[in-house]
Design an enzyme around this catalytic site. Structure first.
Site, PDB file in Angstrom:
ATOM      1  N   LYS A 187       2.234  -1.208  -5.939  1.00  0.00           N
ATOM      2  CA  LYS A 187       2.054  -2.391  -5.086  1.00  0.00           C
ATOM      3  C   LYS A 187       0.765  -2.300  -4.273  1.00  0.00           C
ATOM      4  O   LYS A 187       0.170  -3.324  -3.906  1.00  0.00           O
ATOM      5  CB  LYS A 187       3.280  -2.597  -4.189  1.00  0.00           C
ATOM      6  CG  LYS A 187       3.634  -1.407  -3.308  1.00  0.00           C
ATOM      7  CD  LYS A 187       2.978  -1.436  -1.970  1.00  0.00           C
ATOM      8  CE  LYS A 187       3.358  -0.216  -1.152  1.00  0.00           C
ATOM      9  NZ  LYS A 187       2.746  -0.204   0.173  1.00  0.00           N
ATOM     10  N   THR A 244       3.099  -6.068   1.342  1.00  0.00           N
ATOM     11  CA  THR A 244       1.791  -5.427   1.257  1.00  0.00           C
ATOM     12  C   THR A 244       0.701  -6.388   0.816  1.00  0.00           C
ATOM     13  O   THR A 244      -0.468  -6.218   1.174  1.00  0.00           O
ATOM     14  CB  THR A 244       1.845  -4.232   0.282  1.00  0.00           C
ATOM     15  OG1 THR A 244       2.986  -3.431   0.577  1.00  0.00           O
ATOM     16  CG2 THR A 244       0.617  -3.362   0.388  1.00  0.00           C
TER      17      THR A 244
END
Length: 333
Positions: A187, A244
């Protein structure tokens, strides 16, 4: 329980505060003596501005603090995990639980963090991973958060769950440590990409496209390496990806914005002032994908921008011009 948290960055400090709140005897270890002394003197971590550290949190720069601990939280940057794990090996017993909260894939070996820890410590202790959508800044400010404790041994996963869970920090358990750790590492790559597109003044459509197709890539690689599809639809996959790729609290997202605005890669990383894990993860992820024959076009494009100097706009255009195909043939099948 007596617990040592190794790594006094924002995440290690936030988790140390949480463990103190849960009634544990916690020592926070810093790599440098000056940093440990400053934390003790000011009762504040500059990475968590405005947050007062607990009076009963202990500080040290001596790794002997691990001796006699029931649990050790490994919170160093990913590139420091192996060295730290090797140095604490002599202090460990089979009863100690090692908990990795670092996110990344080791360059050269393509090992996940729990694999590195197990190898470096000789497999003397059970090793678990703790991951999910959890900015350190928000955990330190007691913002409601949920994460996943993962270990192939359910008993260990649930022991870690019990250490951290409280009324503002919810912990789920999982046996899919492969999926949880790969989600945590990959991620960061996608956050660099979404940040880069934001820096080029593209909008929410582009961000959503990269996050969704990025998740498809993450799941493909994870399943090929033994992880479970459903893990990538959960907190350690989709959840961590969302937080994120959309927040200015994310170092990777902020670094991507600077790169998209035209700043040279190394200057952008230095500008952030803390470790940008996605920069290291993209190289290792690309190697892993090549090893198992998994197509990861976004990861490949990120590698070309970060390591080969390709113009981000050209990289995005190349992704948009890829051969047409069905959506689900790449995602879950």
């Amino acid at each position: 329980m007596k617990i040592a948290v190794l790594g006094s960055g924002g995440w290690g400090t936030a988790l140390a505060m949480l463990l103190v709140e849960n009634g544990h005897e916690v020592t926070l270890w810093s790599y440098q003596a000056e940093e440990s002394q400053q934390l003790q003197r000011t009762k504040e971590n500059h990475l968590l501005p405005g947050v007062k550290l607990p009076d009963n949190l202990r500080y040290t720069w001596d790794l002997a603090c691990v001796q006699g601990c029931g649990a050790v939280v490994m919170a160093t940057p990913s590139f420091g995990v192996r060295d730290t794990a090797e140095k604490i090996r002599a202090y460990l017993t089979p009863e100690t639980i090692l908990i990795s909260v670092s996110k990344g894939i080791e360059k050269g070996t393509s090992l996940r963090m729990t694999e590195i820890i197990r190898q470096a410590t000789g497999g003397v202790c059970p090793v678990a991973a703790l991951s999910g959508p959890s900015h350190a800044e928000e955990v330190a400010r007691r913002v409601p958060t949920a994460v996943v404790s993962a270990c192939p041994d359910w008993e260990t996963a649930e022991q870690v769950q019990d250490l951290f869970i409280n009324d503002r920090f919810r912990v789920y358990s999982s046996s899919d440590v492969i999926g949880v750790e790969l989600g945590a590492a990959l991620k960061n790559v996608m956050a660099l990409c979404t940040g880069c597109c934001r820096g080029m003044d593209f909008g929410d459509n582009t961000n959503a496209m990269l996050m969704t197709r990025g998740l498809a890539e993450m799941a493909r690689l994870g399943v090929a390496l033994g992880g479970r599809r459903e893990t990538f639809a959960g907190l350690a996959g989709m959840g961590d990806l969302i937080v994120t790729c959309t927040s200015m609290n994310s170092r990777n997202y902020r670094a991507g914005i600077l790169i998209g605005q035209g700043m040279p890669v190394q200057q952008a990383i230095a500008e952030i002032g803390a470790v940008v894990e996605g920069y290291y993860a993209v190289d290792s992820a690309r190697e892993l994908a090549q090893q198992v024959g998994v197509e990861m076009p976004i990861t490949q494009a990120a590698y070309e921008v970060l390591y080969e100097g390709r113009n981000p706009r050209e990289a995005l255009q190349a992704l948009m011009r890829r051969e047409k195909r069905h959506e689900t043939e790449e995602t879950w099948i």
